[in-house]
Scaffold this motif. Structure first.
Motif, PDB file in Angstrom:
ATOM      1  N   UNK A  85       3.241  -1.324  -1.324  1.00 22.77           N
ATOM      2  CA  UNK A  85       2.414  -1.765  -0.206  1.00 22.77           C
ATOM      3  C   UNK A  85       3.229  -2.459   0.870  1.00 22.77           C
ATOM      4  N   UNK A  86       4.311  -3.127   0.480  1.00 21.29           N
ATOM      5  CA  UNK A  86       5.187  -3.756   1.463  1.00 21.29           C
ATOM      6  C   UNK A  86       5.831  -2.696   2.351  1.00 21.29           C
ATOM      7  N   UNK A  87       6.362  -1.642   1.741  1.00 21.38           N
ATOM      8  CA  UNK A  87       6.959  -0.554   2.517  1.00 21.38           C
ATOM      9  C   UNK A  87       5.876   0.171   3.318  1.00 21.38           C
ATOM     10  N   UNK A  88       4.717   0.397   2.698  1.00 21.98           N
ATOM     11  CA  UNK A  88       3.613   1.080   3.377  1.00 21.98           C
ATOM     12  C   UNK A  88       3.221   0.335   4.655  1.00 21.98           C
ATOM     13  N   UNK A  89       3.092  -0.996   4.580  1.00 29.56           N
ATOM     14  CA  UNK A  89       2.703  -1.781   5.758  1.00 29.56           C
ATOM     15  C   UNK A  89       3.780  -1.754   6.843  1.00 29.56           C
ATOM     16  N   UNK A  90       5.045  -1.834   6.445  1.00 31.21           N
ATOM     17  CA  UNK A  90       6.131  -1.920   7.415  1.00 31.21           C
ATOM     18  C   UNK A  90       6.561  -0.557   7.962  1.00 31.21           C
ATOM     19  N   UNK A  91       6.598   0.468   7.098  1.00 32.84           N
ATOM     20  CA  UNK A  91       7.164   1.760   7.491  1.00 32.84           C
ATOM     21  C   UNK A  91       6.183   2.923   7.443  1.00 32.84           C
ATOM     22  N   UNK A  92       4.994   2.702   6.879  1.00 37.33           N
ATOM     23  CA  UNK A  92       3.999   3.765   6.815  1.00 37.33           C
ATOM     24  C   UNK A  92       3.972   4.457   5.455  1.00 37.33           C
ATOM     25  N   UNK A  93       2.907   5.187   5.250  1.00 37.31           N
ATOM     26  CA  UNK A  93       2.665   5.843   3.961  1.00 37.31           C
ATOM     27  C   UNK A  93       3.736   6.869   3.618  1.00 37.31           C
ATOM     28  N   UNK A  94       4.165   7.690   4.584  1.00 36.28           N
ATOM     29  CA  UNK A  94       5.148   8.738   4.281  1.00 36.28           C
ATOM     30  C   UNK A  94       6.451   8.161   3.736  1.00 36.28           C
ATOM     31  N   UNK A  95       6.961   7.124   4.386  1.00 36.68           N
ATOM     32  CA  UNK A  95       8.216   6.525   3.917  1.00 36.68           C
ATOM     33  C   UNK A  95       8.010   5.829   2.571  1.00 36.68           C
TER      34      UNK A  95
END
Length: 174
Positions: A31-41
């Motif tokens: 969720x940290x990556x999802x919030x910062x970089x988006x679902x695809x990344x």
């Protein structure tokens, strides 16, 4: 308190606690990556992490069970039943001939995302990597396909379903 002195019931309870903690850690970083970089990344990093994790998990389970190389459907069924995901979720393992179907009946990840008002995790690409590489450590002749997995749900009776097929020869890498 020493873990070696805990009674069996408390050890089983602790195992479930550890499984939930692992799932919480996975969800937190995702969720940290999802919030910062988006679902695809986030999905891209998730697939890489789960490939390495499940290969390592499969090697450890295989050694724990004393499974030989290429232990077939029976070996995969036994190994899948001891995966951390089998502790975290309600699963069903159905061997039939040269195939095995692994169904997650109740997925804690999707349930948590739903409770939080978040969109479902598009776990099919990650799950394909995760399940394929786990199975290949147990027996290099396995292929894996998603029978039903978000976003391509085909079976309303489960959260996801994976079909493992034991081939006569080693398949090409996915």
């Amino acid at each position: 308190m020493n873990i070696e002195n805990l009674p069996k019931e408390r050890l089983v309870e602790l195992l479930h606690l550890y499984a939930k903690n692992l799932l919480a850690l996975d969800g937190t970083w995702f969720q940290s990556v999802e919030r910062k970089r988006g679902m695809d990344e986030a999905v891209e990093h998730d697939a890489r992490a789960w490939r390495r994790y499940t290969e390592s998990e499969a090697r450890r389970i295989k050694a724990f069970l004393g499974l030989p190389d290429n232990s077939g459907i029976a070996g995969l069924a036994e190994a899948l039943s001891l995966r951390m995901n089998a502790v975290q979720h309600t699963v069903e393992i159905v061997p039939e001939g040269n195939t095995l179907v692994y169904r997650v009946l109740d997925c804690r990840v999707q349930a948590a995302r739903s409770r939080k008002g978040m969109p479902y995790h598009p776990c099919k690409p990650v799950g394909l990597v995760e399940h394929t590489y786990f199975a290949r450590v147990i027996d290099s002749r396995f292929t894996c396909e998603a029978s039903s997995c978000y976003p391509d749900l085909m079976d309303a009776t489960c959260s996801c379903a994976w079909k493992f097929t034991l081939c006569d020869e080693e398949p090409a890498n996915p």
